[in-house]
Every structure is written in C-alpha cells, then in structure tokens.
Design a protein around this motif. Sequence first.
Motif, PDB file in Angstrom:
ATOM      1  N   LYS A 141      41.722  55.092  39.617  1.00 35.45           N
ATOM      2  CA  LYS A 141      41.494  56.438  38.662  1.00 35.45           C
ATOM      3  C   LYS A 141      43.049  55.958  37.887  1.00 35.45           C
ATOM      4  O   LYS A 141      42.933  56.497  37.043  1.00 35.45           O
ATOM      5  N   MET A 142      44.527  56.014  37.866  1.00 36.07           N
ATOM      6  CA  MET A 142      45.259  55.543  37.033  1.00 36.07           C
ATOM      7  C   MET A 142      45.124  54.428  35.798  1.00 36.07           C
ATOM      8  O   MET A 142      45.605  54.930  35.481  1.00 36.07           O
ATOM      9  N   PHE A 143      44.155  53.570  36.767  1.00 38.74           N
ATOM     10  CA  PHE A 143      44.191  52.855  35.453  1.00 38.74           C
ATOM     11  C   PHE A 143      43.125  52.079  35.856  1.00 38.74           C
ATOM     12  O   PHE A 143      43.151  51.161  37.134  1.00 38.74           O
ATOM     13  N   GLU A 144      41.847  52.059  35.105  1.00 34.75           N
ATOM     14  CA  GLU A 144      40.560  51.673  35.306  1.00 34.75           C
ATOM     15  C   GLU A 144      40.773  49.771  34.779  1.00 34.75           C
ATOM     16  O   GLU A 144      40.076  49.238  36.516  1.00 34.75           O
ATOM     17  N   ALA A 145      41.398  48.891  34.439  1.00 33.67           N
ATOM     18  CA  ALA A 145      41.515  47.550  34.778  1.00 33.67           C
ATOM     19  C   ALA A 145      42.544  47.256  35.745  1.00 33.67           C
ATOM     20  O   ALA A 145      42.709  45.653  35.831  1.00 33.67           O
ATOM     21  N   TYR A 146      42.641  47.447  36.743  1.00 33.32           N
ATOM     22  CA  TYR A 146      43.563  47.335  37.395  1.00 33.32           C
ATOM     23  C   TYR A 146      42.870  46.233  39.154  1.00 33.32           C
ATOM     24  O   TYR A 146      41.994  46.909  39.477  1.00 33.32           O
ATOM     25  N   LYS A 147      43.431  45.000  38.664  1.00 34.76           N
ATOM     26  CA  LYS A 147      42.945  44.578  39.228  1.00 34.76           C
ATOM     27  C   LYS A 147      41.487  43.666  39.571  1.00 34.76           C
ATOM     28  O   LYS A 147      40.691  43.244  39.336  1.00 34.76           O
ATOM     29  N   GLY A 148      41.414  43.743  37.452  1.00 36.56           N
ATOM     30  CA  GLY A 148      39.984  43.705  36.825  1.00 36.56           C
ATOM     31  C   GLY A 148      39.484  42.068  36.898  1.00 36.56           C
ATOM     32  O   GLY A 148      38.725  42.064  36.589  1.00 36.56           O
TER      33      GLY A 148
END
Length: 373
Positions: free
Chosen positions: A41-48
């Motif tokens: 929610k903080m950073f959509e690309a987290y672990k992307g």
Amino acid sequence: MQKHTGAVYGFLNILFRTIEEEKPQYLTVAFDLKAPTFRHKMFEAYKGTRKPMPEELREQVPLIKEMLTAMGVNVVTKEGYEADDIIGTYAARAEQEGMECSILTGDRDSFQLITDKVHVLLPSTKQGGTKDVLYNPQEIQNKYGVAPGKMLDVKALMGDASDNIPGVPGVGEKTALGLIQEYGTLDGLYENLEKVTKPALHKKLEEFKEQAYMSRNLAEICRTVPLETPLSEMRTDTGDPAALKELFTKLEFHSLIKKFGLENAQPETQTAAREPILVKNIDTEDQFTELPDFSRTERLYISYTMDGRELKEVVLLSDESREACSVMFMGPRMAIGFVGKMSPAFQNKKIKKFQEQMTAKFVSEFVERKCWT
C-alpha cells in the motif's frame, strides 16, 4: 512418495541442529502469505521484481508446516504482514518479558532487530557443511562499523534490489555505511547535507531524499503486529511422536526416525485420563493463607484483568507443581495485601514469569494444551 523432499530435509536438518545447540524453551516458525502487505500500500512496486517461488520448492511448504505441527511447533502467519514482522514482534515481546531470543533466518534484514537480548543466527555453508553464524551487537559493530539499529538507515540509502526497495540511485553499501558512520542516522545525514562535498553524491541525496525515507519505511520491520498467540503457547515440550514418525516414513527420512528414537512410536488409542487441576478460588483476605507456595517454582504464569487502573482478578499457575489459584479482588486494599503475600515469588529473580492480560479462560486453555511438565 513425495516427488521433491530436498527442501523439507534441509530445513529440518538446520532446525534440529539449531534446537540441539540452542535448547530453546519456546519456539515458533513464521511464514509469508501471498496476500499483499501494508508495504504494498505504501509502494505498489514493492517486491515487484522478485521471481515466483519455484514450483519444486512451493509444493514442499505445506509439508514443512505439517512436519512442524507434528513436532508441536507453533506456525504463525498474518495477513497484511510478512514473516519478518511476526519475528520482530515476538522478539520484542520476548525481550520485554526478560527472555533471550535467537532468530534463525537467512535474511540479513533481521540485523536491525539485534539487541543485547536478541541475536541472529545466520546459516552459512562452508566446505560442504552448514553452521549458524552468530550476530550480536558487537559482531555487527565489528563487521559494519554501525550499531544494529543503524542498519535500517543504511538500507534506506542503498536500497535492496531483491525487495525492489529503491534507496538512493548510485549509493551502494560502502557509501551508505560511510555516511551513516559519519552522520549517525538518516536524519543526521540530511540535517548536515551541506557537509557532503562530493557534487554528484550531494545531488543524488538531495534529489532522492523522499525516496530514501520511503525506502526506510519499507525496510523497517514492524514489531507491533497484532498477534493473538502468546509466548506461553510456544513451549517445545509438546508434539505427536506417532504423527512425526508417520511423516518421516512417508518421506523416507529413515535416519531421522532413528535419530529421534521414534521406532516404537505408536498413535494413542485413547486419551489418557489426566488428573484434574483444581484451581483454588480466593475472594477474601482471610483466604490468603490458602494461597499455594509459588516461591520454589521455576516458571510462573500470571493472567490478570483490570478495570481501568484497578486490579480485578489474577490467575496464577505453576509449571511444575500443577497448582493454580484465582483471586478476585474486592478493592485496592485486598490487592495490596495479595502483592505483599506473593512478594517472595514475585521478587525471586530465579523464577521466570510470563504475564498475559486475559480472562480466567487462560486456565482451561492452558490445561487443554497439556503444557504441564
């Protein structure tokens, strides 16, 4: 026969070796879930950028959980959080209760959790053998030149490609460590940004300040996950030998059957009758003479309920003598008298005390779990 079992066998070997060396009284294993976490929610690309778990490994995870359950090991997951957050929360709880905590992990992100009471065991394979490398505050200081808590600020600057945490472009580990060694924290760095004289580095730090702080938030392990299972439910003296033997046989782990003496383990045909634990109910000061003597116990479990700032009920359970009492307080004076009566046990530092703010339901649940020795 399960097609792939290498990960299960490797996991068990590392776990059994560590249990043998550390001899923990309490043990839990945390797993990630597929669901997004608060970091997404903080950073959509987290672990992307992370590749999916290989199918060969993925199919073995349920087996590992089944094996842990047969061993009596508590398995914990929490939607919206990662396994590291669960570990961080239980480590914090253990430290608050005066315990020493060992974190067995292959993730160096856990270095930020290290304190005088919490250390990390990092499995390392050398010359064909695996051993756990101990990291405590001194080891982190010697290796990285910063305190464990500062590793989070280092990660904020250098980022983490494996989790797609961006950090500050162009800042690697060496530069990040140097900056935190010199300025102490991420805040300290940006408060003294004018002292960073290298033009290119100064420009990058200035341009990506917001990204650095976001990266810090992404990398920070949450230590306040709302977890319902108390530490007192994580005893290592429970388990089902027959179920464990059945799993070892199914997976053809015959050496483990022999190692743990499970050759003759048989499922229980009926539940053995257990002597009931009589809980002494006390609701007057005159009954204080009937309080069990807890001054010689090794572990004392304390459950209590409050009404605002007023103590209403206390439940005490002794791990060795199978004694228990429930005290209902009719007023502050009675509570003061109770504390005075129990002071030999409460003040004895040799007695490990485990506190839970729950109702008397704790008693029946505790007995049901057969945690008595």
